[in-house]
Design a protein around this motif. Sequence first.
Motif, PDB file in Angstrom:
ATOM      1  N   ALA A   1       0.832  -1.204   0.000  1.00  0.00           N
ATOM      2  CA  ALA A   1       0.000   0.000   0.000  1.00  0.00           C
ATOM      3  C   ALA A   1       0.871   1.261   0.000  1.00  0.00           C
ATOM      4  O   ALA A   1       0.554   2.247  -0.666  1.00  0.00           O
ATOM      5  N   PHE A   2       1.980   1.202   0.751  1.00  0.00           N
ATOM      6  CA  PHE A   2       2.915   2.330   0.787  1.00  0.00           C
ATOM      7  C   PHE A   2       3.454   2.619  -0.613  1.00  0.00           C
ATOM      8  O   PHE A   2       3.455   3.765  -1.071  1.00  0.00           O
ATOM      9  N   GLU A   3       3.928   1.594  -1.302  1.00  0.00           N
ATOM     10  CA  GLU A   3       4.510   1.782  -2.629  1.00  0.00           C
ATOM     11  C   GLU A   3       3.474   2.250  -3.647  1.00  0.00           C
ATOM     12  O   GLU A   3       3.759   3.090  -4.506  1.00  0.00           O
ATOM     13  N   GLN A   4       2.237   1.710  -3.553  1.00  0.00           N
ATOM     14  CA  GLN A   4       1.199   2.113  -4.499  1.00  0.00           C
ATOM     15  C   GLN A   4       0.842   3.588  -4.324  1.00  0.00           C
ATOM     16  O   GLN A   4       0.736   4.338  -5.305  1.00  0.00           O
ATOM     17  N   LEU A   5       0.661   4.029  -3.064  1.00  0.00           N
ATOM     18  CA  LEU A   5       0.323   5.427  -2.821  1.00  0.00           C
ATOM     19  C   LEU A   5       1.489   6.334  -3.200  1.00  0.00           C
ATOM     20  O   LEU A   5       1.279   7.410  -3.784  1.00  0.00           O
ATOM     21  N   LYS A   6       2.699   5.913  -2.901  1.00  0.00           N
ATOM     22  CA  LYS A   6       3.876   6.706  -3.250  1.00  0.00           C
ATOM     23  C   LYS A   6       3.966   6.888  -4.761  1.00  0.00           C
ATOM     24  O   LYS A   6       4.221   7.993  -5.261  1.00  0.00           O
ATOM     25  N   ALA A   7       3.763   5.804  -5.511  1.00  0.00           N
ATOM     26  CA  ALA A   7       3.828   5.900  -6.972  1.00  0.00           C
ATOM     27  C   ALA A   7       2.709   6.787  -7.513  1.00  0.00           C
ATOM     28  O   ALA A   7       2.919   7.581  -8.443  1.00  0.00           O
ATOM     29  N   LYS A   8       1.518   6.693  -6.925  1.00  0.00           N
ATOM     30  CA  LYS A   8       0.386   7.499  -7.386  1.00  0.00           C
ATOM     31  C   LYS A   8       0.643   8.991  -7.174  1.00  0.00           C
ATOM     32  O   LYS A   8       0.479   9.805  -8.092  1.00  0.00           O
ATOM     33  N   LEU A   9       1.059   9.346  -5.971  1.00  0.00           N
ATOM     34  CA  LEU A   9       1.294  10.765  -5.675  1.00  0.00           C
ATOM     35  C   LEU A   9       2.503  11.298  -6.436  1.00  0.00           C
ATOM     36  O   LEU A   9       2.523  12.467  -6.835  1.00  0.00           O
ATOM     37  N   GLU A  10       3.487  10.441  -6.618  1.00  0.00           N
ATOM     38  CA  GLU A  10       4.667  10.884  -7.380  1.00  0.00           C
ATOM     39  C   GLU A  10       4.300  11.157  -8.832  1.00  0.00           C
ATOM     40  O   GLU A  10       4.801  12.106  -9.447  1.00  0.00           O
ATOM     41  N   GLN A  11       3.411  10.340  -9.376  1.00  0.00           N
ATOM     42  CA  GLN A  11       2.971  10.554 -10.749  1.00  0.00           C
ATOM     43  C   GLN A  11       2.173  11.848 -10.865  1.00  0.00           C
ATOM     44  O   GLN A  11       2.209  12.531 -11.900  1.00  0.00           O
ATOM     45  N   GLU A  12       1.447  12.227  -9.823  1.00  0.00           N
ATOM     46  CA  GLU A  12       0.687  13.478  -9.824  1.00  0.00           C
ATOM     47  C   GLU A  12       1.587  14.699  -9.645  1.00  0.00           C
ATOM     48  O   GLU A  12       1.137  15.825  -9.828  1.00  0.00           O
ATOM     49  N   GLY A  13       2.842  14.489  -9.288  1.00  0.00           N
ATOM     50  CA  GLY A  13       3.767  15.611  -9.140  1.00  0.00           C
ATOM     51  C   GLY A  13       3.851  16.183  -7.742  1.00  0.00           C
ATOM     52  O   GLY A  13       4.441  17.259  -7.550  1.00  0.00           O
ATOM     53  N   LEU A  14       3.274  15.492  -6.728  1.00  0.00           N
ATOM     54  CA  LEU A  14       3.300  16.022  -5.366  1.00  0.00           C
ATOM     55  C   LEU A  14       4.691  16.001  -4.760  1.00  0.00           C
ATOM     56  O   LEU A  14       4.952  16.719  -3.783  1.00  0.00           O
ATOM     57  N   PHE A  15       5.597  15.194  -5.316  1.00  0.00           N
ATOM     58  CA  PHE A  15       6.940  15.090  -4.741  1.00  0.00           C
ATOM     59  C   PHE A  15       7.985  15.840  -5.565  1.00  0.00           C
ATOM     60  O   PHE A  15       9.176  15.724  -5.284  1.00  0.00           O
ATOM     61  N   ASP A  16       7.549  16.582  -6.591  1.00  0.00           N
ATOM     62  CA  ASP A  16       8.518  17.254  -7.471  1.00  0.00           C
ATOM     63  C   ASP A  16       9.378  18.236  -6.670  1.00  0.00           C
ATOM     64  O   ASP A  16       8.872  18.963  -5.800  1.00  0.00           O
ATOM     65  N   SER A  17      10.656  18.243  -6.994  1.00  0.00           N
ATOM     66  CA  SER A  17      11.568  19.159  -6.307  1.00  0.00           C
ATOM     67  C   SER A  17      11.251  20.620  -6.609  1.00  0.00           C
ATOM     68  O   SER A  17      11.561  21.505  -5.814  1.00  0.00           O
ATOM     69  N   ALA A  18      10.615  20.885  -7.766  1.00  0.00           N
ATOM     70  CA  ALA A  18      10.270  22.268  -8.104  1.00  0.00           C
ATOM     71  C   ALA A  18       9.232  22.840  -7.145  1.00  0.00           C
ATOM     72  O   ALA A  18       9.126  24.061  -6.995  1.00  0.00           O
ATOM     73  N   ARG A  19       8.442  21.978  -6.490  1.00  0.00           N
ATOM     74  CA  ARG A  19       7.434  22.447  -5.542  1.00  0.00           C
ATOM     75  C   ARG A  19       8.024  22.730  -4.174  1.00  0.00           C
ATOM     76  O   ARG A  19       7.381  23.375  -3.338  1.00  0.00           O
ATOM     77  N   LYS A  20       9.224  22.235  -3.926  1.00  0.00           N
ATOM     78  CA  LYS A  20       9.818  22.401  -2.597  1.00  0.00           C
ATOM     79  C   LYS A  20      10.238  23.852  -2.374  1.00  0.00           C
ATOM     80  O   LYS A  20      10.797  24.496  -3.257  1.00  0.00           O
ATOM     81  N   ARG A  21       9.956  24.364  -1.203  1.00  0.00           N
ATOM     82  CA  ARG A  21      10.338  25.731  -0.843  1.00  0.00           C
ATOM     83  C   ARG A  21      11.457  25.702   0.190  1.00  0.00           C
ATOM     84  O   ARG A  21      11.526  24.783   1.012  1.00  0.00           O
ATOM     85  N   ARG A  22      12.284  26.716   0.107  1.00  0.00           N
ATOM     86  CA  ARG A  22      13.358  26.843   1.096  1.00  0.00           C
ATOM     87  C   ARG A  22      12.781  27.365   2.405  1.00  0.00           C
ATOM     88  O   ARG A  22      11.903  28.225   2.430  1.00  0.00           O
ATOM     89  N   LEU A  23      13.300  26.835   3.504  1.00  0.00           N
ATOM     90  CA  LEU A  23      12.852  27.311   4.810  1.00  0.00           C
ATOM     91  C   LEU A  23      13.372  28.720   5.055  1.00  0.00           C
ATOM     92  O   LEU A  23      14.477  29.061   4.619  1.00  0.00           O
TER      93      LEU A  23
END
Length: 457
Positions: A127-149
């Motif tokens: 379940a972990f891998e399936q959800l991770k792959a799904k959200l990664e495909q949607e772009g939720l983990f893209d580095s471009a979305r990351k903000r600097r603290l």
Amino acid sequence: MTVEELLDKNMITPLFSPPAQPVLSVSALNRLARETLEQTLPLAWIAGEISNLTRAASGHWYFSLKDASAQVRCVMFRGRNQFIDWLPDNGMQVEVRATPTLYEARGEFQLQVDSLRRAGLGALFEAFEQLKAKLEQEGLFDSARKRRLPAFPQRIGVVTSLQAAALRDVLTTLKRRMPALPVVLYPTPVQGADAAVQISAALQSAYRRAECDVLILCRGGGSIEDLWPFNEEIVARTVAASPIPIVCGIGHETDFTIADFAADLRAPTPTAAAELASPNRTDLIHKLELNQARLRRLARHRLDTHSQQLDYLARRLVHPGRRLEARQAALGHLTQRLRNAMVTARERRHWHHSTLARRLLQASPDFAVRQLALAARAAALTRAMHLQLAHANQETARLASHLTHLNPEAVLARGYSIVQNEQGDIIHGSDQIRVDESLNIRLARGRARVKVTGHST
């Protein structure tokens, strides 16, 4: 066709018996059986219940894995079981990843365990891998979305449980690094059936209140079941939708959750999350002291440079009296050179005339003609001397005119004055006088005596 080929096709009947098979030893048989098992049966996951567990002094684990109708012996060597962060016990339902093999010394079939996990974790991992792959495909983990603290946050928010040990670690770290930094706590359960929904609600409350510059989402270590709320889709999407930079510090260094991938920054521990989110007061003071020392050095260097430049310009600034004296000396030198030149020219002409007279006497020339030529030469010499004298007089007049312009009396005639104190010293600036002091003023025509009633720089 050879005899062997005819025998293989049963076209002839052999008249002799085939050679006897070689006799194997027990060790060779067990070794052959072990190699056959290991080459035939692949590495696989097997589920069952632990029984007869023994932890040997060598560090190896020996146990049996059984189900309702069968059991098999298992061994897990120390080099593999040292990576297990929990202790198995008899009666536990587990899943092992193992290689079927044969213990040659006893001829016993066994499983050589490579990895061990509680039963049901396989489904969690899937379940972990399936959800991770799904959200990664949607772009939720893209580095471009990351903000600097933010480097210097005004307020830090902490989303965790009031009873969590991670909260004490975070607060202790923040107090050590930046005691004056305000901290806002958004309490929420971090374990249990409804923990994911409540974590999402606490995060959304922090978003609505918008009173922090950075959020820390944290909890201490635990099993995968304990950390599972942070692997729920609702928490991951709430973290990814945050308008405030989020740093996650969940579990230990080896623990990864879906929330870690969705956050702007992952920290290996809650303490590390607090260190990443807050500036270090000691480091800032040290940098400030270094910059202050550098600024002091630069200011001192600038002052020294300008002081040297002022000294150089002061040496170049010549008093008008000295400059007038230098001009007079130069004029006297030029006058002397002019006189010496005139004397030298006269002597040279006289020597030349004497030479010509001697030559004339020696050649016995026509005196009438020679006298006429001599008269002409004398007239030319006279004209040349007059021209040279006129040129010298013009140069002398020009220099005298320059000298007149440099004369302090001429400067006074243009409206300037010379201010002197009672001792006769010339006053150059207001810093040389004081109130009620009497001063003498020299004008182009006459003098005046004044008293100082005030002055300014």
